[in-house]
Design a protein around this motif. Sequence first.
Motif, mmCIF file in Angstrom:
data_model
loop_
_atom_site.group_PDB
_atom_site.id
_atom_site.type_symbol
_atom_site.label_atom_id
_atom_site.label_comp_id
_atom_site.label_asym_id
_atom_site.label_seq_id
_atom_site.Cartn_x
_atom_site.Cartn_y
_atom_site.Cartn_z
ATOM 1 N N HIS A 185 -0.755 10.700 23.766
ATOM 2 C CA HIS A 185 -1.959 11.088 24.063
ATOM 3 C C HIS A 185 -2.215 12.739 23.494
ATOM 4 N N TYR A 186 -1.571 12.900 22.504
ATOM 5 C CA TYR A 186 -1.731 14.143 21.848
ATOM 6 C C TYR A 186 -2.965 14.532 21.352
ATOM 7 N N TYR A 187 -3.670 13.462 20.646
ATOM 8 C CA TYR A 187 -4.871 13.906 19.993
ATOM 9 C C TYR A 187 -6.121 13.562 21.164
ATOM 10 N N ASP A 188 -5.878 13.522 22.364
ATOM 11 C CA ASP A 188 -6.981 13.198 23.338
ATOM 12 C C ASP A 188 -7.967 14.444 23.403
ATOM 13 N N ASN A 189 -7.536 15.612 23.160
ATOM 14 C CA ASN A 189 -8.520 16.732 23.241
ATOM 15 C C ASN A 189 -9.024 16.937 21.914
ATOM 16 N N MET A 241 0.741 -1.287 -0.149
ATOM 17 C CA MET A 241 -0.012 -0.055 0.010
ATOM 18 C C MET A 241 0.829 1.305 0.037
ATOM 19 N N ARG A 242 0.363 2.421 -0.617
ATOM 20 C CA ARG A 242 0.950 3.618 -0.725
ATOM 21 C C ARG A 242 0.034 4.450 0.648
ATOM 22 N N ILE A 243 1.147 4.659 1.762
ATOM 23 C CA ILE A 243 0.676 5.195 2.818
ATOM 24 C C ILE A 243 0.864 6.736 3.015
ATOM 25 N N CYS A 244 -0.010 7.452 3.154
ATOM 26 C CA CYS A 244 0.161 9.097 3.200
ATOM 27 C C CYS A 244 0.252 9.293 4.806
ATOM 28 N N ILE A 245 1.471 9.586 5.375
ATOM 29 C CA ILE A 245 1.764 9.911 6.746
ATOM 30 C C ILE A 245 1.814 11.470 6.704
ATOM 31 N N LEU A 246 1.042 11.897 7.511
ATOM 32 C CA LEU A 246 0.744 13.606 7.909
ATOM 33 C C LEU A 246 1.333 13.941 9.274
ATOM 34 N N GLY A 247 1.789 15.109 9.311
ATOM 35 C CA GLY A 247 2.301 15.290 10.809
ATOM 36 C C GLY A 247 3.164 16.512 10.773
ATOM 37 N N SER A 248 3.761 16.908 11.810
ATOM 38 C CA SER A 248 4.444 17.734 12.013
ATOM 39 C C SER A 248 5.678 18.033 11.338
ATOM 40 N N ALA A 249 6.253 19.249 10.892
ATOM 41 C CA ALA A 249 7.366 19.723 10.086
ATOM 42 C C ALA A 249 8.379 20.334 10.855
ATOM 43 N N SER A 250 8.144 20.198 12.135
ATOM 44 C CA SER A 250 8.902 20.743 13.311
ATOM 45 C C SER A 250 9.731 20.078 14.103
ATOM 46 N N ASN A 251 11.044 20.335 14.327
ATOM 47 C CA ASN A 251 11.835 19.589 15.216
ATOM 48 C C ASN A 251 11.753 20.119 16.739
ATOM 49 N N ILE A 252 11.134 21.166 16.844
ATOM 50 C CA ILE A 252 11.168 21.824 18.512
ATOM 51 C C ILE A 252 10.013 21.325 19.138
ATOM 52 N N ILE A 253 9.972 19.825 18.943
ATOM 53 C CA ILE A 253 9.130 18.919 19.638
ATOM 54 C C ILE A 253 9.589 17.798 20.515
ATOM 55 N N ASP A 254 9.033 17.229 21.342
ATOM 56 C CA ASP A 254 9.864 16.263 22.316
ATOM 57 C C ASP A 254 10.302 14.887 21.419
ATOM 58 N N ASP A 255 11.300 14.492 21.506
ATOM 59 C CA ASP A 255 12.178 13.583 20.696
ATOM 60 C C ASP A 255 11.282 12.173 20.717
ATOM 61 N N SER A 256 10.354 11.959 21.670
ATOM 62 C CA SER A 256 9.641 10.636 21.753
ATOM 63 C C SER A 256 8.884 10.756 20.668
ATOM 64 N N THR A 261 -0.202 11.879 12.465
ATOM 65 C CA THR A 261 0.747 11.707 13.562
ATOM 66 C C THR A 261 0.594 13.155 13.963
ATOM 67 N N PRO A 262 1.115 13.330 15.309
ATOM 68 C CA PRO A 262 0.915 14.734 15.888
ATOM 69 C C PRO A 262 1.418 15.639 14.769
ATOM 70 N N GLY A 263 0.679 17.102 15.194
ATOM 71 C CA GLY A 263 1.011 18.021 14.314
ATOM 72 C C GLY A 263 0.507 19.384 14.840
ATOM 73 N N GLY A 264 0.746 20.276 13.749
ATOM 74 C CA GLY A 264 0.084 21.669 14.215
ATOM 75 C C GLY A 264 -1.003 22.053 13.343
ATOM 76 N N VAL A 265 -1.477 23.401 13.000
ATOM 77 C CA VAL A 265 -2.360 23.884 12.427
ATOM 78 C C VAL A 265 -2.487 23.170 10.888
ATOM 79 N N LEU A 283 8.131 15.161 12.143
ATOM 80 C CA LEU A 283 7.525 13.884 12.167
ATOM 81 C C LEU A 283 7.456 13.480 10.491
ATOM 82 N N MET A 284 7.330 14.374 9.600
ATOM 83 C CA MET A 284 7.551 14.320 8.075
ATOM 84 C C MET A 284 8.896 13.395 8.053
ATOM 85 N N GLY A 285 9.784 14.182 8.370
ATOM 86 C CA GLY A 285 11.173 13.523 8.143
ATOM 87 C C GLY A 285 11.548 12.100 8.910
ATOM 88 N N ALA A 286 10.860 12.157 9.969
ATOM 89 C CA ALA A 286 11.010 10.762 10.864
ATOM 90 C C ALA A 286 10.387 9.641 10.054
#
Length: 192
Positions: free
Chosen positions: A138-142, A1-16, A105-109, A44-47
Amino acid sequence: MRICILGSASNIIDDSYIKATEELGYELGKRGHSLVFGAGSEGLMGASARGMKKAGAEITGVVPEFFFDDKIESLYTECTKLIKTQSMRERKHIMEDLADAFIITPGGVGTFEEIFEIVTLKQLGRINKPIAIYNINHYYDNLQEMMEHSMREGFVREKCHDLYRYFDDMDKLINFVETDKGTKWTVAELKR
């Protein structure tokens, strides 16, 4: 399958977050899947791309031309294929068309906007592909609570639960993506 992964482009996040997303990419690649993503090398894009690359997977990056001119973010240089677009809208459209499934995955706006666009397209019957939200730390709990509140208040249909799934566990997420047959709504259900 071709999986589209969406998420943060920032490195200023916790390494976990970065470690969990790289592990996700690696596991997907080991299972024979390929990546469609926004071509960023950070966050998370790069990860996800690094994980897929370690597993030997094909990687398709999709990026607007103005990212090159304006140096908005650094791009992942080891894409198997890089598609340049004229706009962000075209970028998302191409990723939506190429992907067989979506993992958020977790991300911003920008990530929030992508979540709601993909869920809306599925609700309107424009796509019928698995959508999995990876709730790392639990990033998306809210977000989940907001959607529940919107359902209780009558703004979002209860059946929306069928359009996407939240996962804290990577293996369960991957199994869902690999086995979900999608949810098609009838016109009558859309009007309810």
